[in-house]
Design a protein around this motif. Structure first.
Motif: not given
Length: 53
Positions: A2-3, A6-7, A10
């Protein structure tokens, strides 16, 4: 995972917004700067995308 997603999101958002500002910026020097920022964010998103499966 998920990280990483998300990056990636972004960077894609940053690219989209910078491109929109570049397209609407009346000052050619500033428009070029925002265009380069959009390109850099897109390049970073492509690097991050390699970590997505």
């Amino acid at each position: 995972m998920e990280d990483v997603l998300e990056r990636w999101r972004s960077e894609k958002t940053s690219s989209f917004l910078s491109d929109a500002v570049a397209a609407n910026e009346p000052d050619p020097k500033r428009a070029k700067l925002f265009g380069k920022m959009a390109e850099a964010a897109e390049a970073q998103a492509a690097i991050i995308a390699k970590d997505l499966k």
